[in-house]
Design an enzyme around this catalytic site. Sequence first.
Site, mmCIF file in Angstrom:
data_model
loop_
_atom_site.group_PDB
_atom_site.id
_atom_site.type_symbol
_atom_site.label_atom_id
_atom_site.label_comp_id
_atom_site.label_asym_id
_atom_site.label_seq_id
_atom_site.Cartn_x
_atom_site.Cartn_y
_atom_site.Cartn_z
ATOM 1 N N TYR A 145 0.943 -1.134 -0.006
ATOM 2 C CA TYR A 145 0.087 -0.056 -0.015
ATOM 3 C C TYR A 145 0.855 1.266 0.025
ATOM 4 C CZ TYR A 145 -3.664 -3.123 1.192
ATOM 5 O OH TYR A 145 -4.846 -3.983 0.873
ATOM 6 N N LYS A 196 3.485 -15.183 2.152
ATOM 7 C CA LYS A 196 3.352 -15.993 1.011
ATOM 8 C C LYS A 196 4.703 -16.299 0.506
ATOM 9 C CE LYS A 196 0.861 -17.465 -2.751
ATOM 10 N NZ LYS A 196 0.266 -18.774 -2.537
ATOM 11 N N ASP A 229 -3.022 -18.055 1.366
ATOM 12 C CA ASP A 229 -4.132 -18.551 0.747
ATOM 13 C C ASP A 229 -4.887 -19.757 1.510
ATOM 14 O OD1 ASP A 229 -1.819 -19.679 0.123
ATOM 15 O OD2 ASP A 229 -2.109 -20.306 -1.867
ATOM 16 N N ASP A 253 -5.326 -6.825 5.845
ATOM 17 C CA ASP A 253 -6.405 -6.191 5.352
ATOM 18 C C ASP A 253 -7.548 -7.004 5.091
ATOM 19 O OD1 ASP A 253 -8.369 -4.377 4.437
ATOM 20 O OD2 ASP A 253 -7.048 -3.555 2.815
ATOM 21 N N ASP A 257 -10.902 -8.812 7.735
ATOM 22 C CA ASP A 257 -12.259 -8.544 7.411
ATOM 23 C C ASP A 257 -13.193 -9.771 7.224
ATOM 24 O OD1 ASP A 257 -12.189 -5.762 7.351
ATOM 25 O OD2 ASP A 257 -12.738 -5.769 5.391
#
Length: 367
Positions: A145, A196, A229, A253, A257
């Site tokens: 970001y 990852k 994942d 993020d 959620d």
Amino acid sequence: MDDILNFSVLPGDGIGPEVMNVALSILKIVGRENGFALEYKTNDVGGIAIDNQGKALPDATLNDCRQRDAILFGSVGGPKWESLPPKEQPERAALLPLRKAFNLYANIRPGCLFPELVDLSPLKTQTIPDGLDIVCIRELTGGIYFGQPKETTTLEDGDTQAVDTMVYRKSEIERIAKIASITAETRSKKVCSVDKANVLETSILWRNTVTEYFQQNAPGIELSHMYVDNAAMQLVRDPSQFDVILTENMFGDILSDEMAVICGSLGMLSSASLGTRANSLGQPFGLYEPAGGTAPDIAGKNLANPCAQILSAALMLRYSFGLEDAAKSIENAIKQTIADGLRTCDIATGNPGIGTSEMGQEIAKRL
Ligand code: NAD
């Protein structure tokens, strides 16, 4: 003499002021019981600040925050300001600059679902018969970001290309690993770090740094690693396997959620964002806010669930003021209120529920 807690109050828009009033009244009662007094100033932020002062984060608000030990934040935004250019809209023009001004690098998001409320979760109730109690620790100021370059360009062949850059420094990973280890110390001493590392260089550095940090500084904590994942799948398959999840900005993020939706109602979920600077008490300066937004559909109707805001205030006591017992007493009062069957409409089943202020009074009685 009482200790004085010095913080800035930014209620914002929509349900923000309603739930903030309840949270402040709870803090006052807890203060009387625990020997502290409140010294706070209420400042405009978000849409109301645009209306009153022409800017979502007025200088006066920012300056007040700079002089305090913490910020108790409501939420900002709503239909009234949606036609403004994106950069001037309340969330972007208030929250992001606040995060930047205080270098709020550590986002702590508890995912708590009380056993009495498991029916609210979209998961099968047999998956989580005892409810849920997990925490996501998300790095908030690094990663894709914020990395540079971040641009869209036209190539020589006429095609258009966009680039975002994922970048992490070892020191950024170490400081967020520290927050995860401190959090795990007070819980079941288990951290799952999500990355990852099978594909991304930043994730390889992340995994090596986290492993080294825990080996050297927190050998008593059980550390595991999971690819993002798989973590997304495991969260819906069997979320109880997690206790503290540690992860970088973008993965956090998304996963936080996902965690929020598993927990049923946004009205129950709090969050803390801690900064690099220590406050006048030597504790981390932090911004504390509910996970949800301004809920324009129910604003001004005494329908909002105040628990997320009250739980955010409890996090403020814990992290920025070091008042663990006072924080626990608030969390226990909320647990007891829910266990006694008292609910606002977002978590009520089979009846219309009680109002925002009534819920606050019931929690206050149980402190
Ligand atoms: P929202 O979280 O405001 O509402 C989503 C749903 O959850 C609504 O049905 C709402 O009634 C319900 N809800 C949320 N909090 C609740 C509470 N405490 N009690 C009971 N029900 C609750 O999300 P949205 O509708 O997407 O956004 C509305 C506005 O809020 C937008 O302007 C958005 O930009 C803003 N927003 C601000 C923040 C923030 O300030 N951090 C975060 C998210 C959204």
